[in-house]
Design a protein around this motif. Structure first.
Motif, PDB file in Angstrom:
ATOM      1  N   ALA A 364       0.819  -1.214   0.000  1.00  0.00           N
ATOM      2  CA  ALA A 364       0.000   0.000   0.000  1.00  0.00           C
ATOM      3  C   ALA A 364       0.854   1.265   0.000  1.00  0.00           C
ATOM      4  N   LEU A 365       1.854   1.315   0.887  1.00  0.00           N
ATOM      5  CA  LEU A 365       2.683   2.516   0.975  1.00  0.00           C
ATOM      6  C   LEU A 365       3.714   2.580  -0.144  1.00  0.00           C
ATOM      7  N   GLY A 366       4.298   1.427  -0.462  1.00  0.00           N
ATOM      8  CA  GLY A 366       5.324   1.433  -1.508  1.00  0.00           C
ATOM      9  C   GLY A 366       4.781   1.835  -2.862  1.00  0.00           C
ATOM     10  N   THR A 367       3.639   1.280  -3.245  1.00  0.00           N
ATOM     11  CA  THR A 367       3.075   1.613  -4.560  1.00  0.00           C
ATOM     12  C   THR A 367       2.501   3.022  -4.597  1.00  0.00           C
ATOM     13  N   THR A 368       2.149   3.558  -3.423  1.00  0.00           N
ATOM     14  CA  THR A 368       1.654   4.936  -3.390  1.00  0.00           C
ATOM     15  C   THR A 368       2.718   5.919  -3.862  1.00  0.00           C
ATOM     16  N   VAL A 369       3.984   5.599  -3.591  1.00  0.00           N
ATOM     17  CA  VAL A 369       5.070   6.458  -4.083  1.00  0.00           C
ATOM     18  C   VAL A 369       4.963   6.615  -5.596  1.00  0.00           C
ATOM     19  N   VAL A 370       4.772   5.489  -6.273  1.00  0.00           N
ATOM     20  CA  VAL A 370       4.714   5.513  -7.734  1.00  0.00           C
ATOM     21  C   VAL A 370       3.448   6.195  -8.231  1.00  0.00           C
ATOM     22  N   THR A 371       2.289   5.795  -7.690  1.00  0.00           N
ATOM     23  CA  THR A 371       1.019   6.338  -8.200  1.00  0.00           C
ATOM     24  C   THR A 371       0.874   7.825  -7.905  1.00  0.00           C
TER      25      THR A 371
END
Length: 391
Positions: A364-371
């Motif tokens: 959840a937090l890691g992919t939020t960086v990208v999105t």
């Protein structure tokens, strides 16, 4: 460091960094995220995680104001003209994102239960990033209206999907959940949030009849939004309500039924913007790049599934609802950003399923960086190509 100095670092560095990055045509929201990422736990560690977590209430405040603004942006006239197409797009993009994320994670070797939980988190779109980009571009038109509706309404769908999936995972793990009880719980969660929003909206409409000045109207709005929705945070005997959904309903009723709106929206924009900046810088500072590296293919499956599901779902929904061509073609690009309710649900899921907590938080937090970095850029691209800027 003391809290005043801490906020000074956040606001000043966010402003300066986004200003410099704007010279490269990077949206302000993306600039805030990048600044937070650089100053946070992944790199320079100027913003300590402990201090960051203590400021969570500022993030919640920003999200409430954003949700209220989203509701106020939805006009009855626009919804009547595009109601069917909007509902079709909202439902399709949420469900397709859920399905594609689940399939993407499973194909990359993800656990079935973990995939169900995380897929439900990814169906919602972050309202803050999308709204700020649309404001920055002064966008208006059918695509803009659809995007505002989607980021406001798919939170409710995301909460519903999470409730269903959490109960399913609990059942698969050995717990027994009666279908009737599950249905009733979901109904109460959503209905109570909407009812609180309606009550808050009616209160605001009444207050507008009593006051005479813009500053009084602003204070009435902010006070009502916090007072009505503050109690909705947390758990109530197993029920989890949505303060964001309630705030959005309040904004819709106020905007459409108040005899006088004064200059509330412009004043609210000026008042809320520093909190939006703080929200994005702090969110970026919490995220650790190593999360993505640690999960590898599973996180990649999540990202690809979400991007694909949002775009195809928006297109399918647009076709089914006979939406304008610009909505079918570009709506999917404006629904990439992920934060807000997704992060909140991820923290909730981590508490409820501690055996999956590290993976849930990581994805959840890691992919939020990208999105949150590519999302505002794609939103700008979509609205610009639809020729809805500067209106």
């Amino acid at each position: 460091m003391n809290e005043i100095f801490f906020l000074g670092i956040v606001v000043f560095s966010g402003f300066l960094g986004s200003y410099l990055l704007s010279k490269l045509k990077i949206p302000a929201v993306t600039g805030y995220i990048i600044v937070g990422l650089l100053l946070g736990t992944s790199f320079l560690r100027v913003i300590p995680l402990e201090e960051n977590l203590r400021m969570s209430y500022l993030i919640n405040l920003a999200l409430l104001l954003i949700a209220f603004t989203i509701g106020g942006s939805l006009k009855r006239k626009d919804l009547r003209e595009m109601g069917k197409s909007i509902l079709s797009v909202v439902f399709a993009e949420s469900i397709f994102a859920f399905v594609f994320i689940f399939l993407g994670m499973k194909l990359c070797g993800g656990d079935t239960r973990l995939s169900l939980i995380v897929a439900s988190l990814g169906s919602a779109t972050a309202p803050a990033a999308t709204v700020l980009v649309l404001r920055e571009l002064r966008a208006k038109g059918p695509l803009t209206t659809t995007l505002l509706a989607c980021v406001g309404m798919d939170d409710a769908i995301g909460i519903t999907l999470f409730s269903i999936c959490a109960s399913l995972v609990q059942a698969l793990s050995g717990g027994k959940i009666h279908p009737a009880h599950l249905t009733f719980t979901i109904f109460v969660d959503i209905s109570a949030s909407i009812i609180c929003g309606i009550i808050g909206g009616i209160v605001l409409v009444f207050l507008m009849r009593l006051i005479s000045y813009d500053i009084q109207a602003l204070l009435a709005v902010i006070g009502s939004v916090l007072f009505i929705n503050g109690p909705l945070y947390g758990e109530f005997h197993g029920y989890h309500f949505s303060p964001l959904l309630s705030a959005m309903v309040m904004g819709y009723i106020f905007s459409n039924y108040s005899p006088r709106e004064f200059n509330v929206w412009r004043s609210l924009e000026y008042f809320g913007y520093p909190f939006y900046l703080i929200y994005f810088v702090l969110a970026g500072a919490r995220l650790e790049v190593k999360y993505l590296l640690r999960l590898g293919a599973v996180a990649g499956g999540y990202l690809v599934g979400r991007l694909t599901g949002k775009y195809i779902g928006a297109w399918v929904g647009g076709v089914a609802g006979k939406a304008p061509a610009v909505v079918k073609k570009y709506a999917g690009f404006g629904l990439v950003s992920q934060a807000g309710i997704a992060i909140g649900l991820a923290l909730m899921a981590a508490d409820r399923f501690p055996q999956y907590a590290p993976s849930i938080i990581a994805i959840a937090l890691g992919t939020t960086v990208v999105t949150e970095i590519i999302g505002p850029i794609l939103t700008r691209f979509a609205v610009t190509r639809a020729e809805e800027t500067g209106k």
